[in-house]
Design a protein around this motif. Sequence first.
Motif, PDB file in Angstrom:
ATOM      1  N   SER A 193      30.599  49.189  39.923  1.00 45.31           N
ATOM      2  CA  SER A 193      31.555  49.835  40.831  1.00 45.31           C
ATOM      3  C   SER A 193      31.317  49.406  42.272  1.00 45.31           C
ATOM      4  O   SER A 193      32.266  49.194  43.034  1.00 45.31           O
ATOM      5  N   VAL A 194      30.058  49.289  42.660  1.00 46.05           N
ATOM      6  CA  VAL A 194      29.724  48.826  44.009  1.00 46.05           C
ATOM      7  C   VAL A 194      30.226  47.404  44.209  1.00 46.05           C
ATOM      8  O   VAL A 194      30.868  47.092  45.220  1.00 46.05           O
ATOM      9  N   ILE A 195      29.967  46.531  43.239  1.00 47.07           N
ATOM     10  CA  ILE A 195      30.433  45.136  43.328  1.00 47.07           C
ATOM     11  C   ILE A 195      31.959  45.099  43.414  1.00 47.07           C
ATOM     12  O   ILE A 195      32.528  44.350  44.215  1.00 47.07           O
ATOM     13  N   GLY A 196      32.625  45.913  42.610  1.00 48.61           N
ATOM     14  CA  GLY A 196      34.090  45.966  42.664  1.00 48.61           C
ATOM     15  C   GLY A 196      34.589  46.395  44.037  1.00 48.61           C
ATOM     16  O   GLY A 196      35.567  45.847  44.559  1.00 48.61           O
ATOM     17  N   SER A 197      33.911  47.350  44.638  1.00 45.67           N
ATOM     18  CA  SER A 197      34.279  47.804  45.983  1.00 45.67           C
ATOM     19  C   SER A 197      34.059  46.705  47.010  1.00 45.67           C
ATOM     20  O   SER A 197      34.874  46.504  47.917  1.00 45.67           O
ATOM     21  N   ILE A 198      32.948  45.989  46.876  1.00 38.65           N
ATOM     22  CA  ILE A 198      32.663  44.880  47.788  1.00 38.65           C
ATOM     23  C   ILE A 198      33.753  43.817  47.663  1.00 38.65           C
ATOM     24  O   ILE A 198      34.303  43.353  48.667  1.00 38.65           O
ATOM     25  N   LEU A 199      34.072  43.430  46.432  1.00 38.71           N
ATOM     26  CA  LEU A 199      35.098  42.401  46.224  1.00 38.71           C
ATOM     27  C   LEU A 199      36.448  42.839  46.776  1.00 38.71           C
ATOM     28  O   LEU A 199      37.168  42.037  47.384  1.00 38.71           O
ATOM     29  N   GLY A 200      36.799  44.092  46.564  1.00 40.63           N
ATOM     30  CA  GLY A 200      38.062  44.600  47.091  1.00 40.63           C
ATOM     31  C   GLY A 200      38.110  44.572  48.606  1.00 40.63           C
ATOM     32  O   GLY A 200      39.124  44.195  49.216  1.00 40.63           O
ATOM     33  N   THR A 201      37.020  44.945  49.230  1.00 39.35           N
ATOM     34  CA  THR A 201      36.947  44.938  50.690  1.00 39.35           C
ATOM     35  C   THR A 201      36.986  43.520  51.235  1.00 39.35           C
ATOM     36  O   THR A 201      37.708  43.224  52.188  1.00 39.35           O
ATOM     37  N   CYS A 205      38.205  36.300  47.495  1.00 39.52           N
ATOM     38  CA  CYS A 205      37.017  36.940  46.918  1.00 39.52           C
ATOM     39  C   CYS A 205      35.809  36.020  46.987  1.00 39.52           C
ATOM     40  O   CYS A 205      34.788  36.274  46.343  1.00 39.52           O
ATOM     41  N   ASP A 206      35.903  34.949  47.776  1.00 39.34           N
ATOM     42  CA  ASP A 206      34.800  33.996  47.909  1.00 39.34           C
ATOM     43  C   ASP A 206      33.702  34.599  48.770  1.00 39.34           C
ATOM     44  O   ASP A 206      33.920  34.934  49.929  1.00 39.34           O
ATOM     45  N   LEU A 207      32.518  34.746  48.195  1.00 43.19           N
ATOM     46  CA  LEU A 207      31.383  35.322  48.907  1.00 43.19           C
ATOM     47  C   LEU A 207      30.502  34.249  49.543  1.00 43.19           C
ATOM     48  O   LEU A 207      29.515  34.569  50.204  1.00 43.19           O
ATOM     49  N   GLY A 208      30.857  32.986  49.366  1.00 39.84           N
ATOM     50  CA  GLY A 208      30.023  31.870  49.773  1.00 39.84           C
ATOM     51  C   GLY A 208      29.765  31.731  51.257  1.00 39.84           C
ATOM     52  O   GLY A 208      28.866  30.999  51.658  1.00 39.84           O
ATOM     53  N   SER A 209      30.516  32.416  52.082  1.00 34.65           N
ATOM     54  CA  SER A 209      30.295  32.318  53.531  1.00 34.65           C
ATOM     55  C   SER A 209      29.742  33.619  54.111  1.00 34.65           C
ATOM     56  O   SER A 209      29.624  33.747  55.327  1.00 34.65           O
ATOM     57  N   LEU A 210      29.407  34.568  53.235  1.00 36.88           N
ATOM     58  CA  LEU A 210      29.007  35.893  53.710  1.00 36.88           C
ATOM     59  C   LEU A 210      27.541  36.204  53.455  1.00 36.88           C
ATOM     60  O   LEU A 210      26.976  35.830  52.431  1.00 36.88           O
ATOM     61  N   THR A 211      26.945  36.926  54.407  1.00 38.62           N
ATOM     62  CA  THR A 211      25.580  37.404  54.286  1.00 38.62           C
ATOM     63  C   THR A 211      25.617  38.906  54.017  1.00 38.62           C
ATOM     64  O   THR A 211      26.290  39.654  54.727  1.00 38.62           O
ATOM     65  N   LEU A 219      25.215  39.735  43.489  1.00 37.87           N
ATOM     66  CA  LEU A 219      25.704  39.020  44.673  1.00 37.87           C
ATOM     67  C   LEU A 219      25.178  37.593  44.693  1.00 37.87           C
ATOM     68  O   LEU A 219      25.916  36.655  45.019  1.00 37.87           O
ATOM     69  N   VAL A 220      23.912  37.415  44.327  1.00 36.90           N
ATOM     70  CA  VAL A 220      23.336  36.068  44.238  1.00 36.90           C
ATOM     71  C   VAL A 220      24.075  35.275  43.167  1.00 36.90           C
ATOM     72  O   VAL A 220      24.490  34.130  43.390  1.00 36.90           O
TER      73      VAL A 220
END
Length: 106
Positions: A30-38, A46-52, A69-70
């Motif tokens: 659920s946390v990951i889903g919230s992160i992706l939605g945000t 939904c690309d996380l490759g540029s985010l810390t 996340l990794v």
Amino acid sequence: MDYLVEATNDKYVLAGRNSRVDTNVATASSVIGSILGTVEAMENSCDLGSLTFTVQGCGKVGTTVAKELVRMGAKHVQTCNLYPQAAEIEGCTPIMDWAGTECDFL
């Protein structure tokens, strides 16, 4: 938990009692889903490759979130915990000061 289930007639309590579901993984999902939605709403992707990311609290849920996340390709995942050894998660960078360390997503 049993008291809450009884007090609400089993209507409002989601619990993994007598279940094969690991509620910690379910919560982390659920946390990951919230992160992706945000991220999608803010970045239009939904690309996380540029985010810390900083994960503060590396118990069962936080550890699962950090590992995911990794796995999903985050640029950098920082972890912080009251017990520093708990923040040592493969692929992550342990930090001591979560509030003073720069990140895109806490």
